[in-house]
Design a protein around this motif. Structure first.
Motif, mmCIF file in Angstrom:
data_model
loop_
_atom_site.group_PDB
_atom_site.id
_atom_site.type_symbol
_atom_site.label_atom_id
_atom_site.label_comp_id
_atom_site.label_asym_id
_atom_site.label_seq_id
_atom_site.Cartn_x
_atom_site.Cartn_y
_atom_site.Cartn_z
ATOM 1 N N SER A 75 34.294 37.428 42.129
ATOM 2 C CA SER A 75 35.275 37.857 43.119
ATOM 3 C C SER A 75 36.312 36.757 43.316
ATOM 4 O O SER A 75 36.227 35.699 42.719
ATOM 5 C CB SER A 75 34.568 38.100 44.443
ATOM 6 O OG SER A 75 34.017 36.893 44.881
ATOM 7 N N TRP A 76 37.278 37.018 44.179
ATOM 8 C CA TRP A 76 38.287 35.984 44.469
ATOM 9 C C TRP A 76 37.638 34.756 45.061
ATOM 10 O O TRP A 76 38.085 33.630 44.853
ATOM 11 C CB TRP A 76 39.347 36.528 45.422
ATOM 12 C CG TRP A 76 38.853 36.861 46.799
ATOM 13 C CD1 TRP A 76 38.400 38.064 47.221
ATOM 14 C CD2 TRP A 76 38.742 35.973 47.919
ATOM 15 N NE1 TRP A 76 38.021 37.984 48.527
ATOM 16 C CE2 TRP A 76 38.217 36.725 48.986
ATOM 17 C CE3 TRP A 76 39.043 34.631 48.121
ATOM 18 C CZ2 TRP A 76 37.969 36.166 50.233
ATOM 19 C CZ3 TRP A 76 38.796 34.084 49.359
ATOM 20 C CH2 TRP A 76 38.258 34.846 50.397
ATOM 21 N N GLY A 79 36.478 32.457 42.444
ATOM 22 C CA GLY A 79 37.618 31.773 41.844
ATOM 23 C C GLY A 79 38.089 30.620 42.711
ATOM 24 O O GLY A 79 38.362 29.526 42.230
ATOM 25 N N ARG A 165 31.848 44.261 37.459
ATOM 26 C CA ARG A 165 33.035 44.489 36.616
ATOM 27 C C ARG A 165 33.205 45.967 36.297
ATOM 28 O O ARG A 165 34.318 46.470 36.235
ATOM 29 C CB ARG A 165 32.916 43.685 35.318
ATOM 30 C CG ARG A 165 33.070 42.214 35.569
ATOM 31 C CD ARG A 165 33.623 41.474 34.360
ATOM 32 N NE ARG A 165 33.826 40.092 34.732
ATOM 33 C CZ ARG A 165 32.948 39.121 34.494
ATOM 34 N NH1 ARG A 165 31.820 39.397 33.858
ATOM 35 N NH2 ARG A 165 33.186 37.898 34.895
ATOM 36 N N GLY B 6 35.083 34.959 34.483
ATOM 37 C CA GLY B 6 36.112 35.925 34.096
ATOM 38 C C GLY B 6 37.433 35.636 34.770
ATOM 39 O O GLY B 6 37.898 34.497 34.801
ATOM 40 N N ASP B 7 38.017 36.676 35.329
ATOM 41 C CA ASP B 7 39.355 36.518 35.901
ATOM 42 C C ASP B 7 39.286 36.244 37.410
ATOM 43 O O ASP B 7 40.217 36.554 38.142
ATOM 44 C CB ASP B 7 40.201 37.754 35.623
ATOM 45 C CG ASP B 7 39.541 39.007 36.161
ATOM 46 O OD1 ASP B 7 38.342 38.927 36.476
ATOM 47 O OD2 ASP B 7 40.209 40.039 36.259
ATOM 48 N N ALA B 8 38.181 35.660 37.852
ATOM 49 C CA ALA B 8 38.026 35.406 39.294
ATOM 50 C C ALA B 8 39.152 34.528 39.829
ATOM 51 O O ALA B 8 39.643 34.739 40.939
ATOM 52 C CB ALA B 8 36.683 34.767 39.565
ATOM 53 N N GLU B 9 39.554 33.547 38.999
ATOM 54 C CA GLU B 9 40.634 32.661 39.447
ATOM 55 C C GLU B 9 41.931 33.435 39.644
ATOM 56 O O GLU B 9 42.657 33.226 40.614
ATOM 57 C CB GLU B 9 40.860 31.573 38.404
ATOM 58 C CG GLU B 9 40.176 30.279 38.732
ATOM 59 C CD GLU B 9 40.513 29.234 37.697
ATOM 60 O OE1 GLU B 9 39.589 28.792 37.010
ATOM 61 O OE2 GLU B 9 41.694 28.863 37.572
ATOM 62 N N LYS B 11 42.191 36.571 40.324
ATOM 63 C CA LYS B 11 42.054 37.419 41.510
ATOM 64 C C LYS B 11 42.400 36.625 42.759
ATOM 65 O O LYS B 11 43.080 37.107 43.662
ATOM 66 C CB LYS B 11 40.621 37.933 41.630
ATOM 67 C CG LYS B 11 40.329 39.106 40.737
ATOM 68 C CD LYS B 11 38.889 39.530 40.929
ATOM 69 C CE LYS B 11 38.364 40.207 39.702
ATOM 70 N NZ LYS B 11 36.912 40.233 39.675
ATOM 71 N N TYR B 12 41.904 35.395 42.792
ATOM 72 C CA TYR B 12 42.203 34.532 43.947
ATOM 73 C C TYR B 12 43.701 34.288 44.056
ATOM 74 O O TYR B 12 44.287 34.365 45.132
ATOM 75 C CB TYR B 12 41.442 33.218 43.810
ATOM 76 C CG TYR B 12 41.856 32.178 44.802
ATOM 77 C CD1 TYR B 12 41.612 32.354 46.155
ATOM 78 C CD2 TYR B 12 42.515 31.024 44.405
ATOM 79 C CE1 TYR B 12 42.013 31.422 47.079
ATOM 80 C CE2 TYR B 12 42.907 30.078 45.315
ATOM 81 C CZ TYR B 12 42.661 30.278 46.643
ATOM 82 O OH TYR B 12 43.056 29.365 47.564
ATOM 83 N N ARG B 13 44.325 34.031 42.901
ATOM 84 C CA ARG B 13 45.772 33.751 42.919
ATOM 85 C C ARG B 13 46.545 34.961 43.413
ATOM 86 O O ARG B 13 47.485 34.846 44.184
ATOM 87 C CB ARG B 13 46.246 33.372 41.517
ATOM 88 C CG ARG B 13 45.698 32.049 41.071
ATOM 89 C CD ARG B 13 46.582 31.436 40.008
ATOM 90 N NE ARG B 13 46.375 30.015 39.955
ATOM 91 C CZ ARG B 13 45.673 29.401 39.016
ATOM 92 N NH1 ARG B 13 45.131 30.095 38.051
ATOM 93 N NH2 ARG B 13 45.514 28.095 39.037
ATOM 94 N N ARG B 14 46.125 36.140 42.924
ATOM 95 C CA ARG B 14 46.824 37.345 43.358
ATOM 96 C C ARG B 14 46.658 37.547 44.862
ATOM 97 O O ARG B 14 47.570 37.978 45.556
ATOM 98 C CB ARG B 14 46.292 38.562 42.599
ATOM 99 C CG ARG B 14 46.932 38.733 41.233
ATOM 100 C CD ARG B 14 46.771 40.149 40.744
ATOM 101 N NE ARG B 14 45.393 40.463 40.446
ATOM 102 C CZ ARG B 14 44.808 40.259 39.272
ATOM 103 N NH1 ARG B 14 45.486 39.742 38.287
ATOM 104 N NH2 ARG B 14 43.550 40.576 39.075
ATOM 105 N N LYS B 15 45.452 37.219 45.324
ATOM 106 C CA LYS B 15 45.176 37.411 46.744
ATOM 107 C C LYS B 15 46.098 36.545 47.600
ATOM 108 O O LYS B 15 46.663 37.004 48.578
ATOM 109 C CB LYS B 15 43.714 37.080 47.033
ATOM 110 C CG LYS B 15 43.255 37.562 48.391
ATOM 111 C CD LYS B 15 41.795 37.256 48.583
ATOM 112 C CE LYS B 15 41.342 37.572 49.972
ATOM 113 N NZ LYS B 15 41.236 38.992 50.256
ATOM 114 N N LYS B 18 49.572 37.735 47.804
ATOM 115 C CA LYS B 18 49.745 38.889 48.665
ATOM 116 C C LYS B 18 49.723 38.525 50.134
ATOM 117 O O LYS B 18 50.413 39.134 50.931
ATOM 118 C CB LYS B 18 48.595 39.865 48.412
ATOM 119 C CG LYS B 18 49.000 41.058 47.593
ATOM 120 C CD LYS B 18 47.836 42.005 47.554
ATOM 121 C CE LYS B 18 47.713 42.651 46.195
ATOM 122 N NZ LYS B 18 46.437 43.333 46.059
#
Lengths: 525, 353
Positions: A75-76, A79, A165, B6-9, B11-15, B18
């Motif tokens: 999740s975010w 990250g 996912r 994966g793309d967790a980083e 996702k955080y950046r997009r968050k 926003k």
């Protein structure tokens, strides 16, 4: 022959294996050293643990492992966690030496290993010292009754990640992430101390119908049982529930870190017999960690001190009912060499939690000594800072700074730092009828901790309690909004404001209402 | 490195894109346009929990030095995240705002140019054209649409056309700003929007973008393009007329004399390059007469795109006239003085799309 016996490590009659790997390559030099240390731990101190694989990782790998351990779903939050950890290690803001990971099954050797991650940027001495520390943790993992019940493993988490996912690709990232965030909010209301609450026993013939039929402390589980979710929502919430059970560990954080540091210290003593210079460096490392009183290092500080204290007392026979009957002067002179310190420590880590550990072993003398020590340290600091500038006022400054270091207050602060990783909130018995969810704060542990308070102290105490433990703040209201959003009905929380007056916060997701009705938090059992 | 995260980083950046946490100041955007990486510090985000007031907000010390073993993650989590933002990242952000950087229809246009070339076509191009003709005859495309060139990727399966990148057109970006007293508090906002449009143009035109700054009150003057930061801090007294400013753009295009304190004055070659115009004002103007509108009528055909940003709501008159006269070429928006993500996105959305 002596060499052979060194290589064979027997725990409870079973041979265990220890490996240090760097990528896919086994590091022979470190493996040899790790085995040597393990041999000392098992044979001299009597620790026990299973197969271990130490993995040497660089900063980025380490940061990723750290992030995945606490937040296994991609999740975010994971990250963010990774970025924070990487940053801290890159700029050496906070050095994290080791992390005990989950057990995994090695299909080639058909054995279960516990993965331990070590930062490869550490020096040689640091790595050895850290290994000794880790064996302390591993002993806890192998023996402690609470740690044994945590059945997290890396395969399960990898499966969860896969499912997460899939959900993201079938639904949308926003949708899944929204529920994830809600679940994280709810995870603060899991019951980490199930044996701590005193449930009143139902009468044998109980005819009254109540929902719930007793106070429910696990609000997360109560939500899962009572709200109709979509299948995917339920699955994600179940996953989060399972993952957050790892939080149970905070119940033995002090003991875990304290014991690991205690064992590390023992190893340093052993090294000192042959190599005083290395031992000095290692000891310095321990003191850096276990000698600074800050919230982050409190578990090390307190746990280590307490284990040292216990070892000394039990070695000198200063324990037991007969000893307690002696007068202070007699106690001081009392020595009966029993050398039971280590046995006692090993017994403690097997079955106790932090709560019991602190209550049964940390007596007033211990806290008094600790308070004195902190006082000395602060005074030395003040001397260094102001000694030259204000030699006349130095006593006043010291008095002002040290006014707060009262052993009793110190105990009270400890309670806050250690036992309360989150407020205790429960659904009162018989309060739920489907139209409104009522939550109530539980502060009954205060009474158990402090005992009966004298009348003249009561007012000040209550003032302090209201300041510290009230739940009337923005974050709580946002959290309540989220919970109400999940339930689809209004949610009330019975708590108090910072003056100690009972209040009830009610929210339906959009509107929040604060009323002075309601019974406020629960103080008595 | 295996990526279990994966793309967790991302996702955080997009968050944080926003949720207003990532606010780029005009200086940041200026630096990114210059090719530097800007480091932004963002407080760690936490999911709210029911918590004690004493610990709820703020407070707490940095997490974990010493031998943490990864336990008790939920407890702490205070701290900051340092994020580096450069051209690549800003492009990602702009794309996530829905701003496209590609030039549509480029490929077909180019092939058409080749087809009508005097030199004829080479062997490989012939094969592609044959494939296209075959396909269209089989599907009956020509019957429906008449004879049209419509090459798809499939026709190019011989893949032997070597796309020669035609040299990119250069562009001139004219930033026209009302510097009257009432505009004094809109400097930062104007600079942010202008900086982002500049960035957008630089990406489109491979960095070949000339920027011209015009400040106007009742009179107009061209400012030094090397001191762009000062341009947005300018404040002058007096009223406001739009006509002199628009007239100055025309004069620049015609090579006439105009009032300038810039060292790099020069003609705008509007026939061979694209010209973009951004006008930032509060809409409070003293002239709304024939003269202004006739100037606009001459100017609009020469422009590629004209942006009009009204930062206050004094009057709708010019706003409406601008939109109706510009037609497709004019994009106008009204906005408050707010540099938050949401507002900047709104403004750019309506200006650039």
């Amino acid at each position: 022959m002596a060499h052979d016996s060194l290589e064979k490590l027997l725990v409870d009659g079973n041979e265990i294996n220890i490996v240090v790997s760097r990528g896919s390559i086994i590091d022979e030099k470190y493996t040899k050293e790790a085995k040597k240390i393990a041999s000392f731990m098992i044979n001299s101190l009597g620790l026990s643990f299973g197969n271990v694989e130490f993995k040497m990782l660089d900063n980025e790998e380490f940061a990723e492992k750290m992030a995945l351990y606490g937040t296994p779903l991609p999740s975010w939050e994971a990250g963010q966690q990774k970025l924070v950890q990487e940053d801290q290690m890159k700029y050496r803001l906070g050095v994290i030496y080791e992390m005990v990971g989950h057990p995994y099954y090695n299909t080639l050797e058909k054995k279960e290993y516990t993965a331990v991650y070590i930062n490869q940027n550490d020096t040689y001495d640091e790595v050895l010292s850290v290994m000794a520390h880790v064996y302390g943790h591993l002993h806890m993992h192998y023996n402690n009754r609470i740690l044994k019940t945590i059945d997290s493993n890396s395969n399960k988490h990898a499966f969860y990640r896969g499912r997460y996912r899939e959900m993201e690709s079938n639904l949308s990232i926003e949708q899944v992430e929204k529920l994830y965030d809600h679940a994280q909010t709810l995870s603060g209301l899991m019951d980490m101390f199930p044996d701590f609450h005193r449930n009143k026993k139902n009468k044998y013939y109980n005819t009254e119908k109540a929902n719930p039929d007793s106070d429910v402390y696990d609000v997360y589980k109560f939500t899962l049982d009572n709200v109709k979710f979509n299948p995917w929502e339920r699955e994600l919430l179940d996953m989060e529930y399972d993952i957050n059970k790892l939080m149970k560990r905070v119940r033995i954080k002090i003991m875990n870190e304290g014991f690991a540091t205690f064992v590390e210290d023992k190893y340093v003593e052993e090294v000192a017999k042959t190599d005083i210079e290395t031992a000095f460096k290692m000891r310095k490392g321990i003191l850096q960690v276990a000698d600074v009183l800050s919230p982050a290092q409190l578990p090390y500080y307190l746990g280590f001190r307490l284990f040292k204290d216990i070892e000394k007392r039990w070695n000198e026979g200063k324990h037991g009912p007969l000893y307690n009957l002696l007068s202070d002067a007699e106690k001081r002179n009392y020595v009966k060499m029993e050398n039971k310190g280590l046995t006692e420590a090993l017994g403690i880590v097997k079955s106790y939690t932090d709560w019991e550990f602190l209550f049964l072993y940390a007596d007033t003398d211990f806290f008094n000594a600790l308070a004195d020590e902190i006082k000395d340290k602060k005074n030395a600091l003040i001397d260094r800072q102001y000694g030259d500038k204000y030699p006349e006022d130095i006593d006043n400054i010291k008095e002002k700074y040290n006014a707060k270091i009262d052993p009793n207050i110190f105990r009270f602060q400890l309670l806050l730092e250690t036992e309360n990783y989150g407020p205790m909130v429960y659904v009162p018995k018989g309060s739920f009828n489907g139209t409104r969810l009522v939550l109530r704060q539980d502060l009954s542990f205060l009474k158990r901790y402090t005992g009966i308070i004298a009348e003249e102290q009561r007012e000040k105490f209550e003032e302090e309690v209201a300041q510290m433990f009230n739940l009337y703040n923005k974050e709580t209201i946002t959290a309540l909004n989220r919970i109400s959003d999940m339930w689809g009905i209004p949610v009330s929380l019975e708590t108090m404001n910072n003056l100690g007056e009972p209040i009830t916060i009610t929210t339906n997701g959009q509107k929040t209402d604060i009323s002075k009705k309601g019974s406020g938090p629960k103080f008595d059992d | 490195m295996t990526s279990e995260l994966g793309d967790a980083e991302d996702k955080y950046r997009r968050k944080i894109d926003k949720e207003d946490d990532l606010i780029l100041s005009s200086i940041d955007i200026h630096n990114i346009n210059d090719g530097q990486t800007v480091i932004k510090t963002i407080p760690v985000k936490r999911n709210p929990m029911i918590s004690y007031s004493a610990f709820g907000e703020g407070g707490g010390e940095g997490e974990g030095d010493g031998q943490g073993d990864g336990q008790g993650h939920g407890g702490g989590g205070k701290g900051v995240v340092n994020l580096g933002i450069d051209k690549r990242r800003l492009k990602q952000m702009m794309q996530s705002w829905g701003l496209s950087f590609s030039k549509p229809g480029k490929k077909t246009k180019k092939l058409y140019k080749l087809l009508i070339a005097e030199n004829g076509v080479d062997e490989n191009q012939e094969k592609t054209i044959e494939a296209m003709l075959e396909r269209h005859m089989a599907t009956g495309y020509f019957k429906e649409h008449g004879f049209k060139v419509n090459v798809t990727d499939e026709d190019m399966r011989y893949n032997l056309i070597q796309e020669k990148e035609l040299p990119n057109l250069s562009a001139t970006f004219v930033i026209m700003r009302d510097v009257s007293g009432s505009m004094s508090s809109y400097g930062e906002f104007s600079a942010t929007i202008a900086g982002l449009i500049e960035f957008w143009l630089r990406q489109r035109y491979n960095n070949v973008v000339n920027i011209r700054y015009i400040a106007h009150t009742t009179d107009a003057v061209e400012m030094d393009s090397k001191k762009s930061q000062d341009f947005f801090k300018l404040v002058a007294g007096g009223g406001t007329y739009f006509q002199p400013a628009y007239q100055m753009v025309l004069d620049m295009m015609d090579g006439k004399h105009y009032n300038s304190i810039s060292a790099s004055r020069g003609k705008i070659e509007y026939e061979s390059e694209d010209v973009f115009l951004l006008h930032i004002t509060d809409g409070d103007t003293g002239d709304n007469g024939e003269e202004l509108y006739s100037t606009l009528k001459t100017l609009f055909p020469r422009l590629t795109k004209a942006f009009y940003l009204q930062v206050d709501t004094y009057s709708d008159q010019f706003y409406k006239a601008f939109v109706s006269m510009g037609g497709e070429k004019a994009n106008a928006v009204k906005s408050g003085n707010d540099v938050s993500y949401k507002n900047v996105k709104k403004v750019l959305d309506s200006l650039l799309n």
